[in-house]
Design an enzyme around this catalytic site. Structure first.
Site, PDB file in Angstrom:
ATOM      1  N   GLU A  78     -13.704  13.816  16.670  1.00  0.00           N
ATOM      2  CA  GLU A  78     -13.708  14.381  15.793  1.00  0.00           C
ATOM      3  C   GLU A  78     -14.639  15.402  15.290  1.00  0.00           C
ATOM      4  O   GLU A  78     -15.590  15.181  15.480  1.00  0.00           O
ATOM      5  CB  GLU A  78     -13.525  13.073  14.913  1.00  0.00           C
ATOM      6  CG  GLU A  78     -12.327  12.062  15.435  1.00  0.00           C
ATOM      7  CD  GLU A  78     -11.795  10.431  13.948  1.00  0.00           C
ATOM      8  OE1 GLU A  78     -11.511  10.380  13.686  1.00  0.00           O
ATOM      9  OE2 GLU A  78     -13.246   9.681  13.473  1.00  0.00           O
ATOM     10  N   LEU A 138      -2.390   6.617   3.482  1.00  0.00           N
ATOM     11  CA  LEU A 138      -1.570   6.055   5.245  1.00  0.00           C
ATOM     12  C   LEU A 138       0.100   6.428   5.003  1.00  0.00           C
ATOM     13  O   LEU A 138       0.815   6.863   5.030  1.00  0.00           O
ATOM     14  CB  LEU A 138      -1.654   4.793   5.493  1.00  0.00           C
ATOM     15  CG  LEU A 138      -1.003   4.092   6.774  1.00  0.00           C
ATOM     16  CD1 LEU A 138      -1.100   5.223   8.495  1.00  0.00           C
ATOM     17  CD2 LEU A 138      -1.157   2.782   6.678  1.00  0.00           C
ATOM     18  N   ARG A 181      -0.434  -1.390  -6.253  1.00  0.00           N
ATOM     19  CA  ARG A 181      -1.150  -1.535  -7.949  1.00  0.00           C
ATOM     20  C   ARG A 181      -0.721  -1.013  -9.198  1.00  0.00           C
ATOM     21  O   ARG A 181      -0.386  -0.412  -9.888  1.00  0.00           O
ATOM     22  CB  ARG A 181      -2.689  -1.866  -7.691  1.00  0.00           C
ATOM     23  CG  ARG A 181      -3.042  -3.477  -7.337  1.00  0.00           C
ATOM     24  CD  ARG A 181      -4.719  -2.483  -7.462  1.00  0.00           C
ATOM     25  NE  ARG A 181      -5.164  -4.310  -6.927  1.00  0.00           N
ATOM     26  CZ  ARG A 181      -6.542  -4.841  -7.379  1.00  0.00           C
ATOM     27  NH1 ARG A 181      -7.373  -3.785  -7.808  1.00  0.00           N
ATOM     28  NH2 ARG A 181      -7.141  -5.677  -6.843  1.00  0.00           N
ATOM     29  N   GLY A 193       0.932  -0.881  -0.057  1.00  0.00           N
ATOM     30  CA  GLY A 193      -0.090  -0.120  -0.181  1.00  0.00           C
ATOM     31  C   GLY A 193       1.114   1.070   0.257  1.00  0.00           C
ATOM     32  O   GLY A 193      -0.064   2.426   0.814  1.00  0.00           O
ATOM     33  N   HIS A 226      -8.863   1.813  19.229  1.00  0.00           N
ATOM     34  CA  HIS A 226      -8.124   2.237  20.025  1.00  0.00           C
ATOM     35  C   HIS A 226      -8.089   2.371  21.594  1.00  0.00           C
ATOM     36  O   HIS A 226      -7.662   2.764  22.898  1.00  0.00           O
ATOM     37  CB  HIS A 226      -8.036   3.892  19.343  1.00  0.00           C
ATOM     38  CG  HIS A 226      -7.434   4.120  18.084  1.00  0.00           C
ATOM     39  ND1 HIS A 226      -6.585   3.140  18.042  1.00  0.00           N
ATOM     40  CD2 HIS A 226      -7.906   4.539  16.734  1.00  0.00           C
ATOM     41  CE1 HIS A 226      -6.647   3.365  16.585  1.00  0.00           C
ATOM     42  NE2 HIS A 226      -7.641   4.197  15.828  1.00  0.00           N
ATOM     43  N   LYS A 276       1.617   8.349   2.253  1.00  0.00           N
ATOM     44  CA  LYS A 276       2.192   9.438   1.971  1.00  0.00           C
ATOM     45  C   LYS A 276       2.497  10.466   3.435  1.00  0.00           C
ATOM     46  O   LYS A 276       2.925  11.451   3.307  1.00  0.00           O
ATOM     47  CB  LYS A 276       1.117   9.770   0.872  1.00  0.00           C
ATOM     48  CG  LYS A 276       1.596   9.309  -0.356  1.00  0.00           C
ATOM     49  CD  LYS A 276       0.616   9.787  -1.734  1.00  0.00           C
ATOM     50  CE  LYS A 276      -1.316   9.327  -1.836  1.00  0.00           C
ATOM     51  NZ  LYS A 276      -0.934   9.918  -3.014  1.00  0.00           N
TER      52      LYS A 276
END
Length: 479
Positions: free
Chosen positions: A210, A17, A46, A12, A234, A19
């Protein structure tokens, strides 16, 4: 087997995530000379890229998400990066990936961040390509299933190629500095541990709030909901760190043994001990935002808010409620743990008109990392009209207490621990399954009751029923 890997394989590698978190974390570690000198980083996904294309993608990500002062020599870090395109559903592509990885001198660490449906074919492909040997570690990014059964299926697939001591299940909250400071607060200070029990603590609150909505996670979030997205991992990890018994030492086995005891001691949640909600159109920070159904583009019964009253049935915590709440589109972004101590058994100042409030410990995890302890103090004066008491906060702001120290991304510590082989801050299989067992029972009770989420306005603290969940016990949520 103990080894420091000299190859890191990122699945991935072109995703969000990678980047935002993984590549910036690795670059920052490189800038501080913390990565092994010979470490090579191989990305795969991919996307049809070559080494230079991946390095260009990485450079753009680093210039966007990593402050300039933390980048160090960007060109030297980019030289560590390599890339091999792979469709994980096509088994014949793994041979080329193995060629790209080469033969590590020390060992290989793999970071697997893919859709859960790709876990099993990926493991099979790695095994057939010879990338699961004794000097290979596997790190798994959530979600690890959608319930206990699917989680076991994933774990069984991984366990077919890797023993438990080479499996690293990541929960990035465990890499946050203040979460680790919770252990230091409890077990490095004699002040707290004697009071850390039902005799002295009235209740505990854990909030993960959030302000954002779906933000590109439409299909995943609507299938998951707040309970599976936040509580199962979490929040239960935070709860277990608050409630665990003192481990014999700070090593992976001792710490995780104590955490799993807490998770297995969680009482089944009663029908009147949960509240779910879903946000409707409102305003966040003065800006209008749409409701969940509007963002999703269809009607849905997925919960975007959940509040739970829970108990831990063991000697230390018998009768102490743990209130958990998490939600999207709440008024502010905050993650915190509140430990509310009991009242003093007798106030000697009551006859003088003074009211003593119980002490409260607030552990802020994000956006600011801090620890605040409220103590009662006398208000200065001659007291002819009576004594006045007032809570005074003792505030430890981590960025001030440790001036000059870098504020690290949580993934920095976790990636370094993966490379070096320290499992202390990673989640063991029995922890994951204990978490799912508890969460699955809650979801089953919702289905049995025919429960549907209550509406709440974006920018509020959730449905009014969540306030009532605590207030009927005389408890007010900390805001």
């Amino acid at each position: 087997m103990s080894f420091t890997a000299d190859r890191l394989l990122l699945f991935g590698a072109t995703g969000d995530l990678s980047k935002r978190m993984l590549l910036p974390s690795l670059c920052a570690l490189d800038a501080d000379d913390l990565l092994p000198a010979k470490l090579q980083i191989i990305g795969t996904a991919r996307s049809e890229l070559d080494d230079q294309g991946f390095r260009a993608l990485a450079r753009e990500a680093l210039e966007t998400f990593l402050p300039a002062e933390r980048r160090g020599s960007l060109d030297s870090f980019l030289e560590r990066l390599h890339y091999q395109p792979l469709d994980a559903t096509q088994q014949d592509g793994f041979a080329a990936l193995a060629d790209k990885v080469g033969k590590p001198e020390q060992g290989l660490a793999i970071f697997l961040s893919t859709a859960p449906s790709l876990f099993e074919p990926t493991i099979h492909g790695l095994e057939r390509a010879g990338l699961t040997g004794d000097t290979v570690r596997m790190c798994l990014e959530k979600p690890l299933g959608t319930d206990l059964e699917s989680s076991r299926h994933i774990n069984d697939a991984v366990a077919s190629a890797f023993p438990e001591d080479r499996i690293f299940r990541i929960d990035h909250y465990l890499g946050k500095e203040t979460v680790q400071n919770l252990l230091a607060l409890r077990f490095a200070n004699i002040l707290f541990e004697p009071l850390w029990n039902a005799a002295h603590i009235d209740h505990v609150q854990i909030t993960v709030a959030e302000t954002v909505g779906l933000e590109g996670r439409v299909s995943f979030y609507d299938d998951a909901g707040a309970l599976r997205d936040m509580v199962q991992n979490h929040m239960l990890q935070l709860l277990s760190l608050v409630a665990m018994e003192p481990p014999s030492s700070f090593d992976a086995t001792a710490v995780r043994d104590e955490k799993v005891k807490v998770l297995r001691s969680l009482r089944s949640v009663g029908p009147d001990e949960t509240v779910t909600g879903q946000y409707r159109a409102g305003a966040i920070e003065g800006k209008a935002v749409p409701g969940y159904d509007d963002e999703l583009g269809k009607d849905s019964d997925t919960e975007t808010f959940v509040a739970i009253k829970s108990y831990i049935d063991n000697w230390r915590w018998k009768g102490v409620p743990f209130y958990l709440r998490t939600g999207k589109r709440l008024p502010e972004r905050v993650t915190e743990i509140v430990v509310q101590f009991r009242k003093v058994p007798h106030s000697i100042f009551a006859g003088k008109g003074a009211k003593a409030e119980p002490n409260r410990l607030v552990i802020g995890i994000q956006p600011e990392e801090n620890i605040t302890l409220s103590l009662m103090a006398k208000v200065p004066g001659l007291d002819r009209g009576g004594i006045r008491l007032r809570p005074v906060p003792l505030n430890i702001a981590m960025q001030n207490a440790f001036a000059g120290k870098e504020r690290r991304i949580a993934y920095e510590r976790l990636l370094l621990d993966l490379i070096e082989g320290d499992q202390t801050l990673f989640v063991r299989r029995d922890e994951v399954e204990a978490q799912w067992d508890w969460v699955d029972a809650i979801r089953a009770s919702w289905v049995e009751q025919g429960a549907t989420p209550k509406n709440y306005t974006a920018g509020s603290w959730g449905p009014s029923a969540a306030i009532a969940l605590a207030e009927r016990d005389g408890v007010t949520w900390h805001e």
